[in-house]
Design an enzyme around this catalytic site. Structure first.
Site, PDB file in Angstrom:
ATOM      1  N   PHE A 247       0.877  -1.177   0.000  1.00 52.95           N
ATOM      2  CA  PHE A 247       0.000   0.000   0.000  1.00 52.95           C
ATOM      3  C   PHE A 247       0.906   1.215   0.000  1.00 52.95           C
ATOM      4  O   PHE A 247       1.659   1.436   0.950  1.00 52.95           O
ATOM      5  CB  PHE A 247      -0.888   0.056   1.251  1.00 52.95           C
ATOM      6  CG  PHE A 247      -1.777   1.293   1.291  1.00 52.95           C
ATOM      7  CD1 PHE A 247      -3.156   1.169   1.207  1.00 52.95           C
ATOM      8  CD2 PHE A 247      -1.236   2.578   1.387  1.00 52.95           C
ATOM      9  CE1 PHE A 247      -3.968   2.312   1.230  1.00 52.95           C
ATOM     10  CE2 PHE A 247      -2.042   3.714   1.386  1.00 52.95           C
ATOM     11  CZ  PHE A 247      -3.407   3.572   1.309  1.00 52.95           C
ATOM     12  N   GLU A 248       0.837   1.986  -1.060  1.00 57.08           N
ATOM     13  CA  GLU A 248       1.522   3.273  -0.987  1.00 57.08           C
ATOM     14  C   GLU A 248       0.855   4.221  -1.963  1.00 57.08           C
ATOM     15  O   GLU A 248       0.339   3.806  -3.000  1.00 57.08           O
ATOM     16  CB  GLU A 248       3.030   3.155  -1.257  1.00 57.08           C
ATOM     17  CG  GLU A 248       3.406   2.793  -2.660  1.00 57.08           C
ATOM     18  CD  GLU A 248       4.925   2.651  -2.870  1.00 57.08           C
ATOM     19  OE1 GLU A 248       5.707   2.810  -1.932  1.00 57.08           O
ATOM     20  OE2 GLU A 248       5.307   2.365  -4.008  1.00 57.08           O
ATOM     21  N   ILE A 249       0.852   5.482  -1.575  1.00 60.53           N
ATOM     22  CA  ILE A 249       0.383   6.520  -2.475  1.00 60.53           C
ATOM     23  C   ILE A 249       1.553   7.472  -2.613  1.00 60.53           C
ATOM     24  O   ILE A 249       2.108   7.931  -1.615  1.00 60.53           O
ATOM     25  CB  ILE A 249      -0.874   7.229  -1.932  1.00 60.53           C
ATOM     26  CG1 ILE A 249      -1.980   6.178  -1.701  1.00 60.53           C
ATOM     27  CG2 ILE A 249      -1.343   8.308  -2.910  1.00 60.53           C
ATOM     28  CD1 ILE A 249      -3.284   6.732  -1.185  1.00 60.53           C
TER      29      ILE A 249
END
Ligand code: GDP
Ligand code: MN
Length: 359
Positions: A247-249
């Site tokens: 999960f990364e933005i």
């Protein structure tokens, strides 16, 4: 009349994506999944979850990347699952495969060594290609050129709560360049010399690293935090804390910046993606911790998330009710304040709550 597959695909591809309510302001962003054809079911599950929890209200485009061409079946099913548009990129082989300057004998020896030590994915060649791609080549894919932000999604993940906001908007308005949900300790056996390489890079490029405003302390502080003793001991100054990158933005302009590219090229030249098994998570995390200001990193406290074997859910009963959270999933360890989580360290030595207050 019966529609031919083509007409049917045509219809769903041209679905109306302009019907947003007027208070929604879209960002220049895409949902990004690197995935294999055979992972189609897991890809659809992740899509369904993120669409339900977030994207159906926004209809951001999904971008799929693969080192081999996507199958018609994959394209059809993911196009049907998306609320907005989908696009599919084929990764050029030079962005994926092991470069020719890697010494094959040394490489095979390293694989053998890792096999004996039972290092996770230690003997996998494709996993190494994947980690190197996610470290230094996703940002160069032409299909992403027009975007400012990406939201990385993997097959078989689950978003456990309704999103209370558009995280892309939070990123832009708060001048954030990297957002995470889970932070844990890396397996040291996968990165024995990564920190040495990073230290050398810092010495070579002191101008790129501002120790008074970056998150150096988050990745180097050690010892007990609060009541929790970390379960991991490091042999180097790097405490092994990293943002869990499934999960990364991220702000693509950061990853495309000269500073990041220099950093990646430096690490790549060491061969550690192959002779060791450097993951994209510690590679991204150390870049983010050293090259960005701490205030440019955001912990998305309110977003519930599951990727085996860990889950994260917002604290607080009313928040969980308001966001329709489902936090008790049997196959997940709740990691937020467990001894193998670095989140307490983030609160203390990183950005943590300090920045939430001035939001
Ligand atoms: P883990 O989360 O570390 O256990 O690794 P995963 O197997 O989930 O891989 C990470 C991401 O890379 C996922 O999105 C996978 O679908 C993707 N991935 C891994 N290996 C390959 C590969 O060889 N080809 C492609 N196209 N995607 C891959
Ligand atoms: Mn995964």
């Amino acid at each position: 009349p019966k529609l031919s597959t083509n007409t049917y695909l045509d219809q769903i591809i041209r679905k109306n994506v302009s019907g947003h309510s007027s208070d929604i302001e879209l960002q220049n962003a895409t949902l990004l999944m690197l995935v294999r054809n055979w992972e189609i079911e897991g890809a659809l599950k992740s899509m369904r979850s993120l669409e339900d929890r977030f994207n159906r209200n926004y209809k951001y485009t999904w971008t799929f990347l693969n080192d081999v061409p996507f199958s018609g079946e994959f394209i059809e099913a993911t196009t049907a699952m998306a609320s907005g548009k989908t696009q599919y990129g084929l990764i050029p082989s030079e962005d994926w495969n092991r470069p020719s300057w890697i010494n094959e004998t040394e490489f095979e020896n390293c694989l053998q060594l890792m096999r004996e030590k039972h290092v996770i994915y230690g003997e996998s060649k494709s996993y190494r290609n994947m980690c190197r791609f996610n470290s230094g080549f996703f940002l160069r894919q032409a299909i992403l050129d027009k975007y400012d932000y990406y939201f990385r999604v993997e097959p078989d993940v689950d978003y456990l709560c309704d999103f209370p906001y558009d995280p892309f908007k939070i990123m832009r308005e708060g001048h954030k360049k990297y957002g995470f949900v889970i932070t844990i300790y890396e397996y040291e056996d996968t990165i024995p010399t990564l920190w040495d390489a990073v230290e050398e890079f810092i010495e070579e490029h002191p101008d790129l690293v501002n120790a008074s405003t970056n998150s150096l302390k988050f990745v180097t502080s050690s010892g007990r935090i609060g009541k929790t003793t970390p379960i991991v001991e490091s042999n180097s100054e790097y405490n092994l804390c990293h943002f869990w990158s499934n999960f990364e933005i991220g702000d693509l302009n950061f990853f495309r910046s000269e500073a990041y590219l220099k950093y990646f090229e430096w690490l790549d030249s060491k061969g550690g993606f192959f002779y060791e098994r450097w993951g994209d998570a510690p590679v991204h995390s150390l870049a983010v911790a050293l090259l960005l200001d701490t205030s440019e990193i955001i912990h998305f406290d309110e977003l519930g998330y599951f990727h085996a074997p860990f889950s994260s859910c917002p604290d607080g009963r009313s928040l969980r009710l308001a966001q329709r959270c489902i936090c008790d999933i049997p196959q997940a360890d709740k990691v937020d304040i467990a001894p193998n989580s670095c989140l307490m360290r983030w609160w203390k030595d990183g950005g943590g709550k300090r920045f939430m207050k001035n939001k």
